[in-house]
Design a protein around this motif. Sequence first.
Motif, PDB file in Angstrom:
ATOM      1  N   ILE A  93     -32.407  -2.494  39.821  1.00 17.07           N
ATOM      2  CA  ILE A  93     -31.553  -3.538  40.382  1.00 17.07           C
ATOM      3  C   ILE A  93     -31.422  -4.708  39.419  1.00 17.07           C
ATOM      4  CG2 ILE A  93     -31.394  -5.276  42.225  1.00 17.07           C
ATOM      5  CD1 ILE A  93     -32.600  -3.176  44.115  1.00 17.07           C
ATOM      6  N   GLU A  94     -32.522  -5.089  38.790  1.00 13.09           N
ATOM      7  CA  GLU A  94     -32.468  -6.205  37.845  1.00 13.09           C
ATOM      8  C   GLU A  94     -31.603  -5.861  36.636  1.00 13.09           C
ATOM      9  OE1 GLU A  94     -36.620  -7.049  37.239  1.00 13.09           O
ATOM     10  OE2 GLU A  94     -36.674  -8.482  38.922  1.00 13.09           O
ATOM     11  N   GLY A 148     -22.382  -3.554  39.440  1.00 10.61           N
ATOM     12  CA  GLY A 148     -23.184  -3.741  40.648  1.00 10.61           C
ATOM     13  C   GLY A 148     -22.483  -3.216  41.883  1.00 10.61           C
ATOM     14  N   GLN A 149     -21.194  -3.556  42.020  1.00  6.98           N
ATOM     15  CA  GLN A 149     -20.447  -3.088  43.193  1.00  6.98           C
ATOM     16  C   GLN A 149     -20.327  -1.569  43.207  1.00  6.98           C
ATOM     17  OE1 GLN A 149     -19.492  -5.847  41.481  1.00  6.98           O
ATOM     18  NE2 GLN A 149     -18.494  -7.349  42.810  1.00  6.98           N
ATOM     19  N   LYS A 150     -20.097  -0.974  42.037  1.00  6.82           N
ATOM     20  CA  LYS A 150     -19.952   0.487  41.982  1.00  6.82           C
ATOM     21  C   LYS A 150     -21.249   1.176  42.396  1.00  6.82           C
ATOM     22  CE  LYS A 150     -16.377   0.453  38.388  1.00  6.82           C
ATOM     23  NZ  LYS A 150     -16.088   0.723  36.942  1.00  6.82           N
ATOM     24  N   ALA A 151     -22.378   0.665  41.901  1.00  5.98           N
ATOM     25  CA  ALA A 151     -23.671   1.243  42.274  1.00  5.98           C
ATOM     26  C   ALA A 151     -23.937   1.054  43.761  1.00  5.98           C
ATOM     27  CB  ALA A 151     -24.788   0.607  41.446  1.00  5.98           C
ATOM     28  N   LEU A 152     -23.611  -0.131  44.268  1.00  5.15           N
ATOM     29  CA  LEU A 152     -23.812  -0.428  45.690  1.00  5.15           C
ATOM     30  C   LEU A 152     -22.987   0.515  46.562  1.00  5.15           C
ATOM     31  CD1 LEU A 152     -24.997  -2.399  47.842  1.00  5.15           C
ATOM     32  CD2 LEU A 152     -22.931  -3.789  47.520  1.00  5.15           C
ATOM     33  N   ALA A 153     -21.701   0.643  46.251  1.00  9.17           N
ATOM     34  CA  ALA A 153     -20.817   1.501  47.042  1.00  9.17           C
ATOM     35  C   ALA A 153     -21.287   2.945  47.017  1.00  9.17           C
ATOM     36  CB  ALA A 153     -19.386   1.386  46.517  1.00  9.17           C
ATOM     37  N   GLU A 154     -21.672   3.417  45.836  1.00 11.01           N
ATOM     38  CA  GLU A 154     -22.094   4.812  45.723  1.00 11.01           C
ATOM     39  C   GLU A 154     -23.379   5.076  46.494  1.00 11.01           C
ATOM     40  OE1 GLU A 154     -23.175   8.182  42.329  1.00 11.01           O
ATOM     41  OE2 GLU A 154     -22.163   6.316  41.754  1.00 11.01           O
ATOM     42  N   HIS A 155     -24.359   4.200  46.362  1.00 10.20           N
ATOM     43  CA  HIS A 155     -25.651   4.433  47.001  1.00 10.20           C
ATOM     44  C   HIS A 155     -25.571   4.316  48.519  1.00 10.20           C
ATOM     45  CE1 HIS A 155     -28.541   4.902  43.658  1.00 10.20           C
ATOM     46  NE2 HIS A 155     -27.625   4.239  42.981  1.00 10.20           N
ATOM     47  N   VAL A 156     -24.893   3.295  49.021  1.00 14.44           N
ATOM     48  CA  VAL A 156     -24.842   3.111  50.474  1.00 14.44           C
ATOM     49  C   VAL A 156     -23.978   4.197  51.122  1.00 14.44           C
ATOM     50  CG1 VAL A 156     -24.325   1.533  52.365  1.00 14.44           C
ATOM     51  CG2 VAL A 156     -25.195   0.628  50.218  1.00 14.44           C
ATOM     52  N   THR A 157     -22.870   4.538  50.510  1.00 19.74           N
ATOM     53  CA  THR A 157     -22.014   5.583  51.073  1.00 19.74           C
ATOM     54  C   THR A 157     -22.729   6.925  51.061  1.00 19.74           C
ATOM     55  OG1 THR A 157     -20.074   4.382  50.256  1.00 19.74           O
ATOM     56  CG2 THR A 157     -19.725   6.627  51.010  1.00 19.74           C
ATOM     57  N   THR A 158     -23.508   7.191  50.026  1.00 18.56           N
ATOM     58  CA  THR A 158     -24.287   8.428  49.978  1.00 18.56           C
ATOM     59  C   THR A 158     -25.333   8.457  51.077  1.00 18.56           C
ATOM     60  OG1 THR A 158     -23.943   8.662  47.591  1.00 18.56           O
ATOM     61  CG2 THR A 158     -25.805   9.853  48.541  1.00 18.56           C
ATOM     62  N   LEU A 159     -25.989   7.323  51.323  1.00 17.74           N
ATOM     63  CA  LEU A 159     -26.977   7.257  52.399  1.00 17.74           C
ATOM     64  C   LEU A 159     -26.360   7.565  53.754  1.00 17.74           C
ATOM     65  CD1 LEU A 159     -29.014   4.057  51.403  1.00 17.74           C
ATOM     66  CD2 LEU A 159     -29.953   6.364  51.662  1.00 17.74           C
ATOM     67  N   GLU A 181     -21.091 -12.874  44.057  1.00 15.02           N
ATOM     68  CA  GLU A 181     -22.293 -13.653  44.375  1.00 15.02           C
ATOM     69  C   GLU A 181     -23.274 -12.892  45.265  1.00 15.02           C
ATOM     70  OE1 GLU A 181     -18.787 -16.593  44.917  1.00 15.02           O
ATOM     71  OE2 GLU A 181     -19.115 -14.425  44.893  1.00 15.02           O
ATOM     72  N   LYS A 182     -22.810 -11.862  45.939  1.00 17.48           N
ATOM     73  CA  LYS A 182     -23.648 -11.177  46.926  1.00 17.48           C
ATOM     74  C   LYS A 182     -24.170  -9.829  46.440  1.00 17.48           C
ATOM     75  CE  LYS A 182     -24.166 -12.623  50.478  1.00 17.48           C
ATOM     76  NZ  LYS A 182     -25.134 -13.610  51.005  1.00 17.48           N
ATOM     77  N   VAL A 183     -23.739  -9.382  45.262  1.00  9.19           N
ATOM     78  CA  VAL A 183     -24.084  -8.031  44.826  1.00  9.19           C
ATOM     79  C   VAL A 183     -25.591  -7.819  44.750  1.00  9.19           C
ATOM     80  CG1 VAL A 183     -23.967  -6.395  42.913  1.00  9.19           C
ATOM     81  CG2 VAL A 183     -21.929  -7.622  43.611  1.00  9.19           C
ATOM     82  N   GLY A 184     -26.313  -8.729  44.098  1.00 10.78           N
ATOM     83  CA  GLY A 184     -27.755  -8.560  43.943  1.00 10.78           C
ATOM     84  C   GLY A 184     -28.462  -8.505  45.277  1.00 10.78           C
ATOM     85  N   LEU A 224     -27.287  -7.616  48.214  1.00 13.98           N
ATOM     86  CA  LEU A 224     -26.972  -6.402  48.964  1.00 13.98           C
ATOM     87  C   LEU A 224     -27.592  -5.164  48.323  1.00 13.98           C
ATOM     88  CD1 LEU A 224     -23.246  -7.136  49.920  1.00 13.98           C
ATOM     89  CD2 LEU A 224     -25.305  -7.498  51.284  1.00 13.98           C
ATOM     90  N   LEU A 225     -27.714  -5.143  47.007  1.00 10.04           N
ATOM     91  CA  LEU A 225     -28.417  -4.044  46.345  1.00 10.04           C
ATOM     92  C   LEU A 225     -29.877  -4.003  46.782  1.00 10.04           C
ATOM     93  CD1 LEU A 225     -26.991  -4.282  42.719  1.00 10.04           C
ATOM     94  CD2 LEU A 225     -26.828  -2.269  44.202  1.00 10.04           C
ATOM     95  N   ARG A 226     -30.508  -5.161  46.917  1.00 10.66           N
ATOM     96  CA  ARG A 226     -31.906  -5.214  47.339  1.00 10.66           C
ATOM     97  C   ARG A 226     -32.076  -4.692  48.763  1.00 10.66           C
ATOM     98  NH1 ARG A 226     -31.588  -9.259  43.537  1.00 10.66           N
ATOM     99  NH2 ARG A 226     -33.527  -9.957  42.537  1.00 10.66           N
ATOM    100  N   VAL A 227     -31.168  -5.103  49.635  1.00 10.20           N
ATOM    101  CA  VAL A 227     -31.316  -4.857  51.068  1.00 10.20           C
ATOM    102  C   VAL A 227     -30.866  -3.453  51.476  1.00 10.20           C
ATOM    103  CG1 VAL A 227     -30.410  -5.562  53.324  1.00 10.20           C
ATOM    104  CG2 VAL A 227     -31.198  -7.287  51.708  1.00 10.20           C
TER     105      VAL A 227
END
Length: 423
Positions: free
Chosen positions: A279-280, A295-306, A262-265, A267-270
Amino acid sequence: MTLDPSLLDDLQWRGLIAHSTDLDALREAFGSGSVRFYVGFDPTAPSLHMGNLLQILTARRLQLAGHTPYALVGGATGMIGDPRDSGERTLNSLDTVKDWVERVRRQIEPFLSFEGGNAATMVNNYDWTASLSTIDFLREIGKHFPVNRMLARETVKRRLESGISYTEFSYVLLQSMDYLNLYRDHGVTLQFGGSDQWGNITGGVELVRRTDGGHVHGFATPLITKADGSKYGKTEGGALWLDPEMMSPYAFYQFWLNVEDEKVGELLRVFTFLSRPEIEELESQHAEKPFLRAGQKALAEHVTTLVHGAEETERIKAASAALFGGGDLTGLSPDTVGAALREAGVTTVDASDGLPGVVDLLVETGLAKSKGEARRTIGEGGAYLNNQRVVDPEAVVTGDDLIAGSWLVLRRGKKSFAGVEVR
């Protein structure tokens, strides 16, 4: 320097504005030139955390859109701490706070650019607070704060019955003074922070108006919560720290990989700089096939890379694949495999009397309830050591099996695995 006219629309689409002083006025200011803005970070711990990351990334968004950041590390306010619901803070020594100030500065710096026409500036409020006398503070700042308005602040109201010290009660004056000093000395006209800072932000806006007649802006980002409304940023091991020594990059990656559907979208935005179409598209994929966890895989990869860099993220992804049978464990670094296995749960084995047999290890790690069950698992082809199927029930671990000199990975079937540290 080119200003991005879509900045405010993008912030709103991402859900990054929970409160604001005047959105129309802010939109006009964003369109009129590079706005000098500030966001503050109190060094009340040796590392920043998930909530601070939201503010750092928001500052980066504003700078990428052409505006000019002032990152304030609160060497003075960090000595006191913002009032909190749970009670009085423990006051840290000046030396401790100074050390934490430097740690926090180093964590912020990689996210902002300190070159170009809208180069970032780091400031420390200890510089203009330490030499200020009590009399001057009360005359120049205190007289502009009606006590009834200070008492109306939600945190203060909740603390009145249990008790709140004058030290914490006066925090809003110090933070508001920061805004006034940055307005006077640097032309800063915007402050933002988390929604829990909204009272402090508006206090600063009002102080600038009362003292100098200045018109400045403020907005607050929302509190990020789990689907059940409880706070994010806390894991079983504590806060979601950005410092790799306080939270391993592997554990950091796993946190984002395991957020609720429920939170993936949100958190991807933020927390990412992915575009709206990207994102859409991820949200659409996630809605259609949530079990793929795109969504979770993209989120984990992008935030961890940052936070930890692309190379570390690739090592983590390799470790995750290898642990579940999809790669070569022997190529993993000691730090990465150690962090990954500690997250999964580690059994420590004393090898002073020789290396153990695989049957014994399956029982010790809990992958088998008895030696008989362990032998049957091996006989059925369901036992693996370092992703290699074990075919001999009498197999004994050798020195060549030890990953990075001390680690083993045992697996039963496709999903049940355990780490072993051999000492």
